[in-house]
Write a protein that holds these residues in place. Structure first.
Motif, PDB file in Angstrom:
ATOM      1  N   PRO A  45       8.637  12.538  -5.370  1.00 53.41           N
ATOM      2  CA  PRO A  45       9.171  11.374  -6.074  1.00 53.41           C
ATOM      3  C   PRO A  45       8.345  10.111  -5.793  1.00 53.41           C
ATOM      4  CG  PRO A  45      10.910  12.574  -4.941  1.00 53.41           C
ATOM      5  CD  PRO A  45       9.622  13.145  -4.460  1.00 53.41           C
ATOM      6  N   VAL A  46       8.408   9.174  -6.717  1.00 57.41           N
ATOM      7  CA  VAL A  46       7.733   7.879  -6.553  1.00 57.41           C
ATOM      8  C   VAL A  46       8.802   6.812  -6.408  1.00 57.41           C
ATOM      9  CG1 VAL A  46       6.294   6.145  -7.702  1.00 57.41           C
ATOM     10  CG2 VAL A  46       5.695   8.581  -7.874  1.00 57.41           C
ATOM     11  N   LEU A  47       8.713   6.014  -5.343  1.00 58.54           N
ATOM     12  CA  LEU A  47       9.658   4.912  -5.163  1.00 58.54           C
ATOM     13  C   LEU A  47       8.889   3.616  -5.008  1.00 58.54           C
ATOM     14  CD1 LEU A  47      11.414   7.452  -3.819  1.00 58.54           C
ATOM     15  CD2 LEU A  47      12.945   5.529  -3.457  1.00 58.54           C
ATOM     16  N   ASP A  48       9.266   2.636  -5.812  1.00 62.22           N
ATOM     17  CA  ASP A  48       8.625   1.324  -5.676  1.00 62.22           C
ATOM     18  C   ASP A  48       9.571   0.260  -6.195  1.00 62.22           C
ATOM     19  OD1 ASP A  48       8.291   1.196  -8.543  1.00 62.22           O
ATOM     20  OD2 ASP A  48       6.565   2.540  -8.314  1.00 62.22           O
ATOM     21  N   LEU A  49       9.095  -0.973  -6.259  1.00 60.74           N
ATOM     22  CA  LEU A  49       9.936  -2.097  -6.684  1.00 60.74           C
ATOM     23  C   LEU A  49       9.742  -2.373  -8.170  1.00 60.74           C
ATOM     24  CD1 LEU A  49       9.259  -4.479  -3.646  1.00 60.74           C
ATOM     25  CD2 LEU A  49      11.151  -2.854  -3.946  1.00 60.74           C
TER      26      LEU A  49
ATOM     27  N   TRP B 132      15.717  12.650   0.101  1.00 54.85           N
ATOM     28  CA  TRP B 132      14.726  13.721  -0.092  1.00 54.85           C
ATOM     29  C   TRP B 132      13.686  13.686   1.022  1.00 54.85           C
ATOM     30  CZ3 TRP B 132       9.663  12.122  -0.813  1.00 54.85           C
ATOM     31  CH2 TRP B 132       9.470  10.831  -1.299  1.00 54.85           C
TER      32      TRP B 132
ATOM     33  N   GLY C 134       2.593  -5.161   1.380  1.00 55.63           N
ATOM     34  CA  GLY C 134       1.908  -4.415   0.329  1.00 55.63           C
ATOM     35  C   GLY C 134       1.399  -5.349  -0.761  1.00 55.63           C
TER      36      GLY C 134
ATOM     37  N   TYR D  61       5.920  -6.089  -1.396  1.00 56.30           N
ATOM     38  CA  TYR D  61       6.817  -5.378  -0.472  1.00 56.30           C
ATOM     39  C   TYR D  61       6.449  -5.739   0.961  1.00 56.30           C
ATOM     40  CZ  TYR D  61       9.169  -1.223   1.545  1.00 56.30           C
ATOM     41  OH  TYR D  61       9.981  -0.356   2.230  1.00 56.30           O
TER      42      TYR D  61
ATOM     43  N   GLU E  40       0.102   5.658  -7.650  1.00 58.35           N
ATOM     44  CA  GLU E  40       1.559   5.498  -7.627  1.00 58.35           C
ATOM     45  C   GLU E  40       2.143   5.771  -6.238  1.00 58.35           C
ATOM     46  OE1 GLU E  40      -0.068   7.834  -9.316  1.00 58.35           O
ATOM     47  OE2 GLU E  40       1.036   9.736  -9.406  1.00 58.35           O
ATOM     48  N   HIS E  41       1.393   6.477  -5.400  1.00 56.10           N
ATOM     49  CA  HIS E  41       1.856   6.748  -4.032  1.00 56.10           C
ATOM     50  C   HIS E  41       1.255   5.769  -3.012  1.00 56.10           C
ATOM     51  CE1 HIS E  41       4.254  10.202  -5.017  1.00 56.10           C
ATOM     52  NE2 HIS E  41       3.252  10.777  -5.647  1.00 56.10           N
TER      53      HIS E  41
ATOM     54  N   ALA F 105      10.805   6.818   5.420  1.00 53.18           N
ATOM     55  CA  ALA F 105       9.514   6.501   4.787  1.00 53.18           C
ATOM     56  C   ALA F 105       9.399   5.071   4.262  1.00 53.18           C
ATOM     57  CB  ALA F 105       9.262   7.489   3.649  1.00 53.18           C
ATOM     58  N   TRP F 106      10.528   4.334   4.157  1.00 51.59           N
ATOM     59  CA  TRP F 106      10.361   2.954   3.676  1.00 51.59           C
ATOM     60  C   TRP F 106       9.594   2.104   4.690  1.00 51.59           C
ATOM     61  CZ3 TRP F 106      15.444   3.410   5.909  1.00 51.59           C
ATOM     62  CH2 TRP F 106      15.785   2.413   6.806  1.00 51.59           C
TER      63      TRP F 106
ATOM     64  N   LYS G  40       3.180   1.071   0.988  1.00 54.20           N
ATOM     65  CA  LYS G  40       2.138   1.511   0.063  1.00 54.20           C
ATOM     66  C   LYS G  40       1.229   0.304  -0.260  1.00 54.20           C
ATOM     67  CE  LYS G  40       4.860   3.467  -3.265  1.00 54.20           C
ATOM     68  NZ  LYS G  40       5.227   4.553  -4.245  1.00 54.20           N
ATOM     69  N   TRP G  41       0.048   0.572  -0.773  1.00 57.52           N
ATOM     70  CA  TRP G  41      -0.910  -0.494  -1.164  1.00 57.52           C
ATOM     71  C   TRP G  41      -1.001  -1.540  -0.052  1.00 57.52           C
ATOM     72  CZ3 TRP G  41       3.558   0.013  -4.524  1.00 57.52           C
ATOM     73  CH2 TRP G  41       3.397   0.994  -5.501  1.00 57.52           C
TER      74      TRP G  41
ATOM     75  N   TRP H   2      13.597  -4.275   2.737  1.00 59.82           N
ATOM     76  CA  TRP H   2      14.839  -3.492   2.792  1.00 59.82           C
ATOM     77  C   TRP H   2      15.661  -3.820   4.026  1.00 59.82           C
ATOM     78  CZ3 TRP H   2      16.598  -2.048  -1.465  1.00 59.82           C
ATOM     79  CH2 TRP H   2      15.796  -1.513  -2.480  1.00 59.82           C
TER      80      TRP H   2
HETATM   81  N1  LIG Z   1       4.406  -1.403  -1.118  1.00 66.92           N
HETATM   82  C1  LIG Z   1       5.498  -0.621  -1.138  1.00 66.92           C
HETATM   83  N2  LIG Z   1       5.605   0.326  -0.200  1.00 66.92           N
HETATM   84  C2  LIG Z   1       6.680   1.145  -0.186  1.00 66.92           C
HETATM   85  C3  LIG Z   1       7.715   1.025  -1.142  1.00 66.92           C
HETATM   86  C4  LIG Z   1       7.567  -0.005  -2.128  1.00 66.92           C
HETATM   87  O1  LIG Z   1       8.432  -0.209  -3.000  1.00 66.92           O
HETATM   88  N3  LIG Z   1       6.442  -0.797  -2.093  1.00 66.92           N
HETATM   89  N4  LIG Z   1       8.795   1.876  -1.090  1.00 66.92           N
HETATM   90  C5  LIG Z   1       9.058   2.557   0.179  1.00 66.92           C
HETATM   91  C6  LIG Z   1      10.004   3.658   0.057  1.00 66.92           C
HETATM   92  S1  LIG Z   1      11.640   3.270  -0.076  1.00 66.92           S
HETATM   93  C7  LIG Z   1       9.612   4.976   0.184  1.00 66.92           C
HETATM   94  S2  LIG Z   1      10.711   6.253   0.262  1.00 66.92           S
HETATM   95  C8  LIG Z   1       8.175   5.340   0.154  1.00 66.92           C
HETATM   96  C9  LIG Z   1       7.945   6.179  -1.083  1.00 66.92           C
HETATM   97  O2  LIG Z   1       6.641   6.597  -1.168  1.00 66.92           O
HETATM   98  P1  LIG Z   1       6.221   7.466  -2.439  1.00 66.92           P
HETATM   99  O3  LIG Z   1       6.488   6.636  -3.669  1.00 66.92           O
HETATM  100  O4  LIG Z   1       4.791   7.791  -2.241  1.00 66.92           O
HETATM  101  O5  LIG Z   1       7.098   8.691  -2.441  1.00 66.92           O
HETATM  102  O6  LIG Z   1       7.318   4.218   0.114  1.00 66.92           O
HETATM  103  C10 LIG Z   1       7.781   3.079   0.815  1.00 66.92           C
HETATM  104  N5  LIG Z   1       6.732   2.092   0.785  1.00 66.92           N
END
Ligand SMILES: Nc1nc2c(c(=O)[nH]1)N[C@H]1C(S)=C(S)[C@@H](COP(=O)(O)O)O[C@H]1N2
Ligand SMILES: [Mo]
Length: 229
Positions: A60-64, A112, A144, A148, A176-177, A190-191, A195-196, A211
């Motif tokens: 799954p992909v999670l982002d803002l 997950w 990020g 984020y 996207e990851h 994992a939050w 990412k980025w 968060w």
């Molecule tokens: N920059 C950034 N990093 C982030 C997030 C985000 O929204 N922005 N979401 C977090 C959350 S809640 C999770 S579960 C994971 C999800 O990573 P994925 O999208 O590669 O599965 O990244 C985390 N890192």
């Protein structure tokens, strides 16, 4: 990188390992007497699947709602705060640091989990040796490119499976990851892995991230079902 620089990093890594040894053993991920979960033990002696988690089919992909497009050539990571050598790293400098391959699990708080992921990147601990993290640094605040933020105790970030990852399953980390480079924190939800990744602040006092300000746990230990504050 010169031999002198490399030797300095190796010495700094050894000092940091000594500094964090006892504290790391005392973290929930190492010392929890009754970790909650199911399945055989994972690499850290925890039940493979933490309580309340389900193995995901895909990834799954999670982002803002924002997926910043950052080419490798334009990616920069700024490291500031309680360290001797604050710096801005580009792609080539990142690859100049020691590269680590590691297999780890990924646990999202939305229940997950993705198991046995194959990552390559630079250990957070290697970056700390490179910048000369100071003794007074206790917390890490990570930004990020999408705005984020998240906070991680330095002792958790120093664990050897915490990576600034640029490669997954032998391929460049998909945008996207979090590609070109993201953080992963396999022993926390994992939050805690931005990412980025764009900027890392080394702090003496804790400061809550996106968060964490919105009610998620500050400690985020999957084997305690430690999801919300
Ligand atoms: N920059 C950034 N990093 C982030 C997030 C985000 O929204 N922005 N979401 C977090 C959350 S809640 C999770 S579960 C994971 C999800 O990573 P994925 O999208 O590669 O599965 O990244 C985390 N890192
Ligand atoms: Mo998440």
């Amino acid at each position: 990188m010169s031999d002198a620089k490399r030797e300095r990093i190796v010495r700094a890594r050894m000092r940091l390992r000594e500094r964090f040894k006892a504290e790391m053993e005392a973290t929930p991920g190492r010392s929890d007497p009754a970790p909650l979960g199911t399945g055989p033990l994972n690499r850290h002696g925890m039940p493979k699947l933490p309580i309340g988690q389900v193995v995901a089919k895909g990834w799954p992909v999670l982002d803002l709602g924002v997926k910043p497009a950052v080419p490798r050539t334009e990616w920069r990571l700024e490291v500031v705060g309680a360290c001797d050598r604050p710096c801005v790293l580009g792609w080539d400098e990142l690859l100049g640091l020691e590269q680590t391959d590691d297999v780890s699990d990924f646990h999202c708080v939305t229940t997950w989990s993705k198991m046995d992921m194959e990552w390559r990147g630079v250990r957070f601990a290697e970056l700390m040796a490179h910048v000369g993290v100071r003794d007074e640094a206790r917390h890490v605040f990570v930004h990020g490119y999408d705005g984020y933020t998240t906070n991680v105790p330095l002792v958790e970030a120093m664990k050897p499976d915490v990576l600034l990852a640029h490669t997954v399953y032998g391929e460049p980390l998909p945008a996207e990851h979090g590609g070109p480079v993201r953080m992963i924190t396999p022993q926390l939800y994992a939050w805690k892995g931005a990412k980025w990744v764009r900027k890392i602040e080394l702090l003496t006092e804790d400061r809550k991230g996106f968060w964490e300000q919105r009610g998620y746990s500050n400690t985020a230990h999957p084997w305690r079902n430690d999801r919300y504050a």
